[in-house]
Write a protein that holds these residues in place. Structure first.
Motif, PDB file in Angstrom:
ATOM      1  N   VAL A   9       0.834  -1.204   0.000  1.00 27.22           N
ATOM      2  CA  VAL A   9       0.000   0.000   0.000  1.00 27.22           C
ATOM      3  C   VAL A   9       0.872   1.259   0.000  1.00 27.22           C
ATOM      4  O   VAL A   9       0.620   2.212  -0.757  1.00 27.22           O
ATOM      5  N   GLY A  10       1.898   1.279   0.830  1.00 22.08           N
ATOM      6  CA  GLY A  10       2.753   2.462   0.903  1.00 22.08           C
ATOM      7  C   GLY A  10       3.448   2.755  -0.405  1.00 22.08           C
ATOM      8  O   GLY A  10       3.533   3.912  -0.842  1.00 22.08           O
ATOM      9  N   THR A  11       3.955   1.715  -1.077  1.00 19.53           N
ATOM     10  CA  THR A  11       4.623   1.922  -2.357  1.00 19.53           C
ATOM     11  C   THR A  11       3.633   2.329  -3.435  1.00 19.53           C
ATOM     12  O   THR A  11       3.953   3.154  -4.311  1.00 19.53           O
ATOM     13  N   ALA A  12       2.421   1.776  -3.382  1.00 20.76           N
ATOM     14  CA  ALA A  12       1.396   2.186  -4.344  1.00 20.76           C
ATOM     15  C   ALA A  12       1.054   3.661  -4.180  1.00 20.76           C
ATOM     16  O   ALA A  12       0.900   4.398  -5.170  1.00 20.76           O
ATOM     17  N   ILE A  13       0.957   4.136  -2.937  1.00 19.58           N
ATOM     18  CA  ILE A  13       0.710   5.562  -2.686  1.00 19.58           C
ATOM     19  C   ILE A  13       1.859   6.399  -3.230  1.00 19.58           C
ATOM     20  O   ILE A  13       1.656   7.434  -3.886  1.00 19.58           O
ATOM     21  N   LEU A  14       3.083   5.958  -2.939  1.00 18.20           N
ATOM     22  CA  LEU A  14       4.264   6.673  -3.417  1.00 18.20           C
ATOM     23  C   LEU A  14       4.225   6.860  -4.927  1.00 18.20           C
ATOM     24  O   LEU A  14       4.451   7.963  -5.443  1.00 18.20           O
ATOM     25  N   ILE A  15       3.924   5.793  -5.655  1.00 16.44           N
ATOM     26  CA  ILE A  15       3.951   5.848  -7.116  1.00 16.44           C
ATOM     27  C   ILE A  15       2.739   6.589  -7.666  1.00 16.44           C
ATOM     28  O   ILE A  15       2.853   7.354  -8.637  1.00 16.44           O
ATOM     29  N   LEU A  16       1.584   6.391  -7.068  1.00 16.03           N
ATOM     30  CA  LEU A  16       0.397   7.114  -7.533  1.00 16.03           C
ATOM     31  C   LEU A  16       0.620   8.618  -7.478  1.00 16.03           C
ATOM     32  O   LEU A  16       0.349   9.338  -8.453  1.00 16.03           O
ATOM     33  N   LEU A  17       1.116   9.118  -6.357  1.00 17.07           N
ATOM     34  CA  LEU A  17       1.316  10.559  -6.214  1.00 17.07           C
ATOM     35  C   LEU A  17       2.606  11.037  -6.886  1.00 17.07           C
ATOM     36  O   LEU A  17       2.651  12.145  -7.434  1.00 17.07           O
ATOM     37  N   GLY A  18       3.657  10.210  -6.857  1.00 20.34           N
ATOM     38  CA  GLY A  18       4.930  10.613  -7.451  1.00 20.34           C
ATOM     39  C   GLY A  18       4.902  10.596  -8.964  1.00 20.34           C
ATOM     40  O   GLY A  18       5.192  11.603  -9.624  1.00 20.34           O
ATOM     41  N   GLY A  43       6.203  17.359  -5.673  1.00 22.57           N
ATOM     42  CA  GLY A  43       5.217  16.290  -5.680  1.00 22.57           C
ATOM     43  C   GLY A  43       5.779  14.986  -5.156  1.00 22.57           C
ATOM     44  O   GLY A  43       5.129  14.274  -4.378  1.00 22.57           O
ATOM     45  N   TRP A  44       7.004  14.654  -5.553  1.00 22.21           N
ATOM     46  CA  TRP A  44       7.627  13.426  -5.063  1.00 22.21           C
ATOM     47  C   TRP A  44       7.900  13.499  -3.567  1.00 22.21           C
ATOM     48  O   TRP A  44       7.713  12.514  -2.839  1.00 22.21           O
ATOM     49  N   GLY A  45       8.347  14.651  -3.085  1.00 22.16           N
ATOM     50  CA  GLY A  45       8.585  14.789  -1.654  1.00 22.16           C
ATOM     51  C   GLY A  45       7.321  14.593  -0.840  1.00 22.16           C
ATOM     52  O   GLY A  45       7.309  13.893   0.181  1.00 22.16           O
ATOM     53  N   LEU A  46       6.221  15.176  -1.310  1.00 21.72           N
ATOM     54  CA  LEU A  46       4.949  15.014  -0.616  1.00 21.72           C
ATOM     55  C   LEU A  46       4.412  13.594  -0.753  1.00 21.72           C
ATOM     56  O   LEU A  46       3.744  13.082   0.155  1.00 21.72           O
ATOM     57  N   ALA A  47       4.702  12.946  -1.882  1.00 23.54           N
ATOM     58  CA  ALA A  47       4.292  11.549  -2.061  1.00 23.54           C
ATOM     59  C   ALA A  47       4.960  10.668  -1.019  1.00 23.54           C
ATOM     60  O   ALA A  47       4.315   9.793  -0.412  1.00 23.54           O
ATOM     61  N   VAL A  48       6.251  10.865  -0.797  1.00 25.29           N
ATOM     62  CA  VAL A  48       6.963  10.101   0.217  1.00 25.29           C
ATOM     63  C   VAL A  48       6.379  10.379   1.602  1.00 25.29           C
ATOM     64  O   VAL A  48       6.155   9.458   2.401  1.00 25.29           O
ATOM     65  N   THR A  49       6.123  11.647   1.886  1.00 26.93           N
ATOM     66  CA  THR A  49       5.553  12.007   3.186  1.00 26.93           C
ATOM     67  C   THR A  49       4.246  11.277   3.435  1.00 26.93           C
ATOM     68  O   THR A  49       4.022  10.699   4.507  1.00 26.93           O
ATOM     69  N   TRP A 181       6.983  14.361  12.949  1.00 27.34           N
ATOM     70  CA  TRP A 181       7.894  15.076  12.067  1.00 27.34           C
ATOM     71  C   TRP A 181       8.688  14.192  11.120  1.00 27.34           C
ATOM     72  O   TRP A 181       9.097  14.643  10.060  1.00 27.34           O
ATOM     73  N   SER A 182       8.926  12.940  11.467  1.00 27.41           N
ATOM     74  CA  SER A 182       9.747  12.083  10.605  1.00 27.41           C
ATOM     75  C   SER A 182       9.216  11.971   9.180  1.00 27.41           C
ATOM     76  O   SER A 182       9.991  12.096   8.229  1.00 27.41           O
ATOM     77  N   PRO A 183       7.901  11.738   8.976  1.00 23.81           N
ATOM     78  CA  PRO A 183       7.426  11.657   7.586  1.00 23.81           C
ATOM     79  C   PRO A 183       7.709  12.922   6.786  1.00 23.81           C
ATOM     80  O   PRO A 183       8.120  12.851   5.616  1.00 23.81           O
ATOM     81  N   LEU A 184       7.500  14.074   7.407  1.00 18.84           N
ATOM     82  CA  LEU A 184       7.756  15.332   6.705  1.00 18.84           C
ATOM     83  C   LEU A 184       9.241  15.510   6.428  1.00 18.84           C
ATOM     84  O   LEU A 184       9.632  15.941   5.331  1.00 18.84           O
ATOM     85  N   LEU A 185      10.076  15.151   7.391  1.00 19.84           N
ATOM     86  CA  LEU A 185      11.517  15.302   7.199  1.00 19.84           C
ATOM     87  C   LEU A 185      12.037  14.374   6.106  1.00 19.84           C
ATOM     88  O   LEU A 185      12.905  14.754   5.318  1.00 19.84           O
ATOM     89  N   VAL A 186      11.518  13.150   6.048  1.00 17.82           N
ATOM     90  CA  VAL A 186      11.920  12.244   4.970  1.00 17.82           C
ATOM     91  C   VAL A 186      11.464  12.796   3.624  1.00 17.82           C
ATOM     92  O   VAL A 186      12.187  12.725   2.629  1.00 17.82           O
ATOM     93  N   GLY A 187      10.259  13.359   3.579  1.00 15.92           N
ATOM     94  CA  GLY A 187       9.785  13.984   2.345  1.00 15.92           C
ATOM     95  C   GLY A 187      10.670  15.147   1.924  1.00 15.92           C
ATOM     96  O   GLY A 187      10.979  15.309   0.731  1.00 15.92           O
TER      97      GLY A 187
END
Length: 257
Positions: A9-18, A43-49, A181-187
């Motif tokens: 699911v997480g990778t699908a979200i990443l690719i859908l938005l990225g 867009g890719w940064g927010l997709a990762v977040t 904060w970790s999700p935002l920082l990774v993004g």
């Protein structure tokens, strides 16, 4: 949720938005057409977040075989789980790419550029020299994993003031960082890599991000799609799997636990 399903699911979200933001910028008659590199990297940064927010608490949100292998190399993840995580990530990449195709279904036949259509799925070098492209992906993925491990240590061992009557609020700085904060920082890390290092290759820095959508590109009935460029496909697979562990080992050498 099962951690393997979470990685899917997480990778699908990443690719859908990225890949979705790439399609928005590249495809003809899209309202975001010609939005530029800043739009794509943001867009890719927010997709990762969003992907990390969605599944981080379940699987750790590796969403990247290079991250999974890197953590296994440093002893922070069980090797026995690596094949299942990678399979789930690649399948999630295919699913996310299929959703991008469906989202922009009306725009494929309106776009003549075969390379642009492929860019909505997989990466390609700006200058077709394979050794420099390989080095770019190694360096970018090393920076990604080094940065992720750095973010994971923010606030570790630094207690915050106890808050009486507010048991639901984390009582350590590390807990606050991990939760909010970790999700935002990774993004933001992925945004920085895209802005600084993404120009030569489109910064795959993730085998599942490239291989899963490339398979989808090969299989889907995309109007006028052209070839899937399999002669280049090994680089965004092999280089991140080398660069990620190098970044992890460098981090552990500089900052041992």
């Amino acid at each position: 949720m099962n951690p393997y399903l979470a990685e899917f699911v997480g990778t699908a979200i990443l690719i859908l938005l990225g890949n979705g933001v790439v399609a928005n910028v590249v495809l003809n008659k899209s309202k975001g057409q010609n939005g530029g590199w800043m739009v794509i990297t943001a867009g890719w940064g927010l997709a990762v977040t969003m992907a990390v927010i969605a599944v981080g608490r379940i699987s750790g949100a590796h969403i990247n075989p290079a991250v999974t292998v890197s953590l296994a190399v440093t002893g922070d993840f069980a090797w026995a789980q690596v094949p299942g995580f990678i399979a789930a990530q690649i399948a999630g990449g295919m699913a996310g790419a299929t959703l991008v195709w469906l989202t922009y279904l009306a725009h494929w036949e309106e776009t003549d550029d075969e390379g642009g259509k492929l860019a909505c799925f997989a990466t390609a070098p700006a200058i077709r020299k394979l050794t420099p492209a390989f080095l770019t992906e190694v360096i970018g993925t090393a920076m990604l994993v080094f940065g992720i491990l750095s973010i994971g240590q923010i606030g570790a061992g630094v207690p915050a003031a106890e808050l009486e009557g507010l048991e639901a609020i984390p009582t350590s700085l590390a807990g606050v960082v991990a939760t909010w904060w970790s999700p935002l920082l990774v993004g933001l890390l992925v945004l920085a890599i895209g802005l600084s290092l993404g120009g030569p290759t489109g910064y795959a820095i993730n085998p599942a991000r490239d291989l899963g959508p490339r398979i989808a590109h090969q299989l889907l009935p995309i109007a006028g799609k052209g070839k899937s460029d399999w002669s280049y496909a090994w680089i965004p697979i092999a280089a991140p799997l080398i660069g990620g562990p190098l970044g992890a080992l460098l981090y552990r050498a500089l900052f041992p636990l």
